[in-house]
Design a protein around this motif. Structure first.
Motif, PDB file in Angstrom:
ATOM      1  N   UNK A 190      33.559  30.195  50.080  1.00 28.58           N
ATOM      2  CA  UNK A 190      33.272  30.643  48.721  1.00 28.58           C
ATOM      3  C   UNK A 190      31.962  30.053  48.218  1.00 28.58           C
ATOM      4  N   UNK A 191      31.745  28.764  48.483  1.00 22.90           N
ATOM      5  CA  UNK A 191      30.489  28.123  48.070  1.00 22.90           C
ATOM      6  C   UNK A 191      29.297  28.760  48.788  1.00 22.90           C
ATOM      7  N   UNK A 192      29.494  29.137  50.047  1.00 24.57           N
ATOM      8  CA  UNK A 192      28.425  29.805  50.793  1.00 24.57           C
ATOM      9  C   UNK A 192      28.075  31.145  50.140  1.00 24.57           C
ATOM     10  N   UNK A 218      36.553  38.189  42.448  1.00 22.29           N
ATOM     11  CA  UNK A 218      37.953  38.482  42.771  1.00 22.29           C
ATOM     12  C   UNK A 218      38.639  37.312  43.471  1.00 22.29           C
ATOM     13  N   UNK A 219      37.909  36.245  43.729  1.00 24.34           N
ATOM     14  CA  UNK A 219      38.454  35.124  44.505  1.00 24.34           C
ATOM     15  C   UNK A 219      39.565  34.401  43.743  1.00 24.34           C
ATOM     16  N   UNK A 220      40.728  34.238  44.368  1.00 26.31           N
ATOM     17  CA  UNK A 220      41.825  33.489  43.724  1.00 26.31           C
ATOM     18  C   UNK A 220      41.538  31.990  43.641  1.00 26.31           C
ATOM     19  N   UNK A 221      40.486  31.541  44.361  1.00 29.70           N
ATOM     20  CA  UNK A 221      40.140  30.121  44.330  1.00 29.70           C
ATOM     21  C   UNK A 221      39.485  29.721  43.004  1.00 29.70           C
ATOM     22  N   UNK A 222      39.019  30.709  42.247  1.00 27.56           N
ATOM     23  CA  UNK A 222      38.338  30.435  40.986  1.00 27.56           C
ATOM     24  C   UNK A 222      39.300  30.570  39.816  1.00 27.56           C
ATOM     25  N   UNK A 229      32.844  34.722  34.565  1.00 29.23           N
ATOM     26  CA  UNK A 229      31.429  34.335  34.574  1.00 29.23           C
ATOM     27  C   UNK A 229      30.695  35.021  35.729  1.00 29.23           C
ATOM     28  N   UNK A 230      31.299  35.004  36.934  1.00 31.51           N
ATOM     29  CA  UNK A 230      30.642  35.652  38.065  1.00 31.51           C
ATOM     30  C   UNK A 230      30.590  37.165  37.871  1.00 31.51           C
ATOM     31  N   UNK A 231      31.589  37.732  37.200  1.00 32.70           N
ATOM     32  CA  UNK A 231      31.547  39.171  36.887  1.00 32.70           C
ATOM     33  C   UNK A 231      30.395  39.458  35.923  1.00 32.70           C
ATOM     34  N   UNK A 232      30.200  38.562  34.959  1.00 37.59           N
ATOM     35  CA  UNK A 232      29.076  38.712  34.029  1.00 37.59           C
ATOM     36  C   UNK A 232      27.750  38.680  34.775  1.00 37.59           C
ATOM     37  N   UNK A 233      27.607  37.751  35.721  1.00 40.31           N
ATOM     38  CA  UNK A 233      26.383  37.664  36.503  1.00 40.31           C
ATOM     39  C   UNK A 233      26.182  38.932  37.333  1.00 40.31           C
ATOM     40  N   UNK A 234      27.284  39.514  37.836  1.00 38.87           N
ATOM     41  CA  UNK A 234      27.179  40.758  38.602  1.00 38.87           C
ATOM     42  C   UNK A 234      26.643  41.883  37.728  1.00 38.87           C
ATOM     43  N   UNK A 235      27.121  41.963  36.495  1.00 37.22           N
ATOM     44  CA  UNK A 235      26.662  43.000  35.568  1.00 37.22           C
ATOM     45  C   UNK A 235      25.190  42.805  35.244  1.00 37.22           C
TER      46      UNK A 235
END
Length: 426
Positions: A190-192, A218-222, A229-235
């Protein structure tokens, strides 16, 4: 046999002395006050290991104990972190000076990691990355698993990204790419992925960054907050990507994600772009305030990354409303302050790159839009009618010829002014 190495002599006593000394180190409470003592203990055992007056096994145990003491004292206290860096760097210099780096490989690694952690505590991430980069991962006397190598490389990448140095981070990410397939640790993977997304983002490869961020969301680790936040960055990366079929597909995936409605202002921009609606200056300004500095960088034509993305998006929106439009009117609609040259250049670039289907009539100052969807491949914007690419080649040739005539005329004027004055027709 020399008394310095023989059994039954003083070397056994030295081993015992260092073992007892190590126990006293564990009881030291204030690292700042005891740094000189720890430095002297470490220096002494390294010197004795070099002189063979103490066994290498004991030297390793003592240095491991000192590194453990430094590691356990790691806190948010800047003074303690300074002491850790000072001691670790001093011991590393001593190991190298005494030529013991090959005998104390694991201890060198431990001290480098301790120093890096202290620098991270002080938020001096470049120095932390440099200490980690000095760790011997290919040492023949030390077996390092692919997982451990990737863990070090990704930590270096993350440290460099903390100071927005994607150039220094990328080589270590590339190293990790070669070994990540042998890593089963889900968190490390995930970090990679996150590091790869951040570097693509920094390099303005926004479509690749958007896809990676969306996958990570979508990662369950988060935690839920981190996924949003990562979805926001994707947008945001999708919004900043060059307008065209590839971006349209990325926007479609994000728009259909039921979580996107939770992103407030970001969803408003996403919806308008997906539905090919024109964006207004006010909402563009509000969106710009949420972006990172590199996402607002100035491009070669003087506009920011966001301004360029919005201009191209609005041009696509106009192409769905008009069959043709004067370049001057198009410049006004795109908010380019009647800059017809820039407007024409944007339209021409999008047509040539297959992101817009149409043609430009320079003689009449018109842009014609053709029905159908662009394929996103270079040259696919061509239609049966002439396109601006051919006209631009022609224009460049005419300009070159005119400049050459001007140069010859100037040379004649310089060499034969009388002839030119008598024969030049004005």
């Amino acid at each position: 046999m020399s008394s310095s190495v023989g059994p039954g002599d003083g070397s056994a006593n030295r081993d015992a002395e260092f073992t007892e000394t190590l126990k006293s180190v564990a009881g030291m409470a204030n690292l700042t006050q005891s740094r000189q003592v720890i430095r002297e203990i470490g220096s002494s055992v390294i010197q004795c290991a070099h002189d063979r007056t103490v066994s290498i096994i004991v030297a390793r145990q003592v240095l491991d104990g000192l590194a453990g003491k430094l590691r356990s004292s790691g806190s948010d206290d800047t003074a303690e972190a300074d002491a850790v860096v000072d001691i670790a760097d001093y011991l590393l210099r001593e190991i190298n000076a005494q030529g013991q780096s090959s005998n104390l490989v694991d201890q060198t690694v431990g001290l480098c990691e301790v120093a890096a952690t202290a620098f991270e505590t002080k938020e001096e991430y470049t120095e932390a990355a440099q200490r980690l980069a000095s760790i011997p991962l290919d040492e023949s006397r030390r077996r390092v698993s692919p997982e451990d190598k990737v863990r070090v490389w990704i930590r270096i990448v993350r440290d460099y990204l903390e100071v927005d140095d994607s150039t220094a981070a990328e080589p270590y990410l590339n190293k990790a790419k070669g070994a990540i397939f042998d890593v089963n640790d889900a968190e490390l993977n995930l970090h990679f992925k996150l590091s790869q997304a951040r570097i693509n983002d920094a390099k303005r490869e926004f479509l690749a960054a958007s896809a990676s961020y969306h996958d990570i969301s979508f990662s369950p680790k988060l935690a839920e907050e981190e996924r949003l936040h990562t979805l926001t960055m994707a947008v945001r990366c999708a919004v900043l990507a060059p307008a065209g079929p590839s971006r349209a597909r990325a926007l479609g995936r994000l728009y259909k994600d039921e979580r996107s409605v939770m992103l407030a202002n970001d969803f408003s921009i996403l919806e308008k772009m997906f539905l090919n609606r024109l964006l207004q200056p006010k909402e563009i300004k509000e969106f710009a305030e949420t972006l990172q500095p590199h996402q607002l960088a100035t491009t070669a034509d003087g506009s920011t990354v966001l301004e360029r993305a919005v201009i191209e998006h609005n041009l696509l929106g106009v192409s769905l409303v008009y069959n043709n439009i004067p370049i001057a009117s198009l410049a006004n609609l795109l908010g380019l302050s009647n800059d017809e040259a820039k407007t024409e250049a944007v339209a021409a670039r999008m047509i040539e790159q297959g992101r817009l289907v149409g043609r430009i009539d320079q003689l009449k100052g018109m842009v014609w839009f053709e029905g159908g969807e662009a394929s996103g491949q270079n040259g696919s914007g061509k239609t049966a009618a002439p396109v601006d690419k051919e006209l631009r080649y022609w224009g460049a040739n005419v300009q070159s010829l005119a400049e050459e005539v001007e140069r010859v005329t100037a040379e004649l004027q310089k060499q034969f002014p009388g002839f030119v004055e008598a024969n030049l027709v004005v």
